[in-house]
Design an enzyme around this catalytic site. Structure first.
Site, PDB file in Angstrom:
ATOM      1  N   HIS A 113      -2.152  -0.192   2.314  1.00 22.73           N
ATOM      2  CA  HIS A 113      -2.506   1.238   1.758  1.00 22.73           C
ATOM      3  C   HIS A 113      -2.248   2.354   2.531  1.00 22.73           C
ATOM      4  O   HIS A 113      -3.154   3.202   3.016  1.00 22.73           O
ATOM      5  CB  HIS A 113      -4.063   1.038   1.463  1.00 22.73           C
ATOM      6  CG  HIS A 113      -4.768  -0.209   0.798  1.00 22.73           C
ATOM      7  ND1 HIS A 113      -4.835  -0.095  -0.711  1.00 22.73           N
ATOM      8  CD2 HIS A 113      -4.719  -1.512   1.170  1.00 22.73           C
ATOM      9  CE1 HIS A 113      -5.100  -1.311  -1.258  1.00 22.73           C
ATOM     10  NE2 HIS A 113      -5.061  -2.220  -0.121  1.00 22.73           N
TER      11      HIS A 113
ATOM     12  N   HIS B  73       0.442   5.108  -1.713  1.00 27.08           N
ATOM     13  CA  HIS B  73       0.632   3.636  -2.231  1.00 27.08           C
ATOM     14  C   HIS B  73      -0.343   3.448  -3.375  1.00 27.08           C
ATOM     15  O   HIS B  73      -0.922   4.247  -4.142  1.00 27.08           O
ATOM     16  CB  HIS B  73      -0.180   2.860  -1.128  1.00 27.08           C
ATOM     17  CG  HIS B  73      -1.807   3.260  -1.108  1.00 27.08           C
ATOM     18  ND1 HIS B  73      -2.250   4.192  -0.134  1.00 27.08           N
ATOM     19  CD2 HIS B  73      -2.731   2.579  -1.364  1.00 27.08           C
ATOM     20  CE1 HIS B  73      -3.497   4.205  -0.479  1.00 27.08           C
ATOM     21  NE2 HIS B  73      -3.802   3.233  -0.934  1.00 27.08           N
TER      22      HIS B  73
ATOM     23  N   ASP C 136      -3.158   0.649  -5.760  1.00 29.86           N
ATOM     24  CA  ASP C 136      -4.057  -0.511  -5.664  1.00 29.86           C
ATOM     25  C   ASP C 136      -3.851  -1.167  -6.631  1.00 29.86           C
ATOM     26  O   ASP C 136      -3.698  -0.919  -7.829  1.00 29.86           O
ATOM     27  CB  ASP C 136      -5.345   0.306  -5.433  1.00 29.86           C
ATOM     28  CG  ASP C 136      -5.973   1.166  -4.272  1.00 29.86           C
ATOM     29  OD1 ASP C 136      -5.065   1.010  -3.243  1.00 29.86           O
ATOM     30  OD2 ASP C 136      -7.055   1.455  -4.253  1.00 29.86           O
TER      31      ASP C 136
ATOM     32  N   HIS D 198      -7.827  -5.711  -4.906  1.00 32.13           N
ATOM     33  CA  HIS D 198      -8.349  -4.822  -3.543  1.00 32.13           C
ATOM     34  C   HIS D 198      -9.876  -4.689  -3.520  1.00 32.13           C
ATOM     35  O   HIS D 198     -10.500  -4.783  -2.725  1.00 32.13           O
ATOM     36  CB  HIS D 198      -7.628  -3.363  -3.951  1.00 32.13           C
ATOM     37  CG  HIS D 198      -7.994  -2.424  -2.585  1.00 32.13           C
ATOM     38  ND1 HIS D 198      -8.079  -2.893  -1.427  1.00 32.13           N
ATOM     39  CD2 HIS D 198      -8.133  -1.160  -2.388  1.00 32.13           C
ATOM     40  CE1 HIS D 198      -8.212  -1.831  -0.542  1.00 32.13           C
ATOM     41  NE2 HIS D 198      -8.290  -0.755  -1.251  1.00 32.13           N
TER      42      HIS D 198
ATOM     43  N   GLU E 116      -2.527   6.361  -4.641  1.00 35.44           N
ATOM     44  CA  GLU E 116      -3.198   7.107  -3.947  1.00 35.44           C
ATOM     45  C   GLU E 116      -2.312   7.614  -2.693  1.00 35.44           C
ATOM     46  O   GLU E 116      -1.169   7.214  -2.678  1.00 35.44           O
ATOM     47  CB  GLU E 116      -4.362   6.253  -2.957  1.00 35.44           C
ATOM     48  CG  GLU E 116      -5.440   5.737  -4.163  1.00 35.44           C
ATOM     49  CD  GLU E 116      -6.321   4.847  -3.661  1.00 35.44           C
ATOM     50  OE1 GLU E 116      -7.639   4.921  -4.009  1.00 35.44           O
ATOM     51  OE2 GLU E 116      -5.952   3.824  -2.851  1.00 35.44           O
TER      52      GLU E 116
HETATM   53 ZN   LIG Z   1      -7.983   2.735  -2.923  1.00 36.65          ZN
END
Ligand SMILES: [Zn+2]
Length: 213
Positions: A49, A53, A55, A59, A175
């Site tokens: 992360h 990146h 998810d 996760h 993110e």
């Molecule tokens: Zn996240």
């Protein structure tokens, strides 16, 4: 015609900011032309992360899919950049005016982009998506959500809840974007996370190009 792509990913480098309990980035040359080796080869050590990146559901969800199960068009195609005025948190009230449609890819440009990437210190009070706004995004059935710092949920509030709500609804998450060079509006998004087998997350290169040009 010149096509102008805007890079909205952040560079990966030794010592860059990372989530407090995630690994630091280390990059070292294990072979180096300057030392007489036949080639220069670096070794990357980083969390899944890191920086910009994506998810995967796994996760935060025990039986969730890995990132390699993501359909490629979840992060490639038309996308909308929405400017968020609130300095702390994204709330349903601010999202309502934007008439989000089912299947949309939505990237939130908050003050994080201008504020949080300036140095390598982790910023705790970054703008995040409240659990209530996450529920709102699920109701609107958006496909993909992007945010311009390291987590869709907050550091203190809604860290787990916001992830669980969005990932649990099958929404794909990007993110660690930097949207400082991007105005609100309609774009074409290309974001491709590394194909790490069974990944809970993976660094991604993300780029945007204005639509209708
Ligand atoms: Zn996240």
């Amino acid at each position: 015609m010149t096509v102008t792509w805007i890079d909205i990913s952040v560079p990966i480098y030794r010592g860059m900011v990372h989530w407090p309990d995630n690994p630091a980035v280390r990059i070292e040359n294990i072979q180096d032309l300057s030392r007489g080796d036949a080639a220069t080869v670096s070794k990357l050590e980083l969390g899944a992360h890191t920086g910009t990146h994506m998810d995967a559901p796994k996760h935060f969800l025990a039986d969730g899919a890995g990132l390699d199960d993501m359909p490629l068009d979840a992060s490639i195609g038309p996308a909308r950049v929405i400017s968020i005025a609130h300095p702390q948190v994204i709330l349903p009230a601010e999202l309502e005016a934007h008439r989000l449609q089912a299947g949309e890819r939505v990237l939130f440009h908050t003050r994080n982009s201008e504020r949080c990437w300036k140095n390598d210190q982790f910023v705790e009070d970054f703008v995040y998506i409240s659990a209530a706004a996450a529920q709102f995004l699920v109701q609107r059935q958006v496909r993909t959500v992007g945010i311009d710092y390291l987590s869709v949920g907050g550091y203190v509030h809604d860290a787990v809840e916001t992830h669980r709500i969005l990932l649990g609804a099958g929404i794909w998450l990007i993110e660690g974007l930097n949207l400082s060079a991007v105005k609100p509006g309609a774009y074409e998004l290309v974001c491709l996370p590394l194909r790490v087998a069974g990944a809970d997350g993976a660094p991604a290169r993300a780029i945007l190009r204005p639509r209708g040009q």
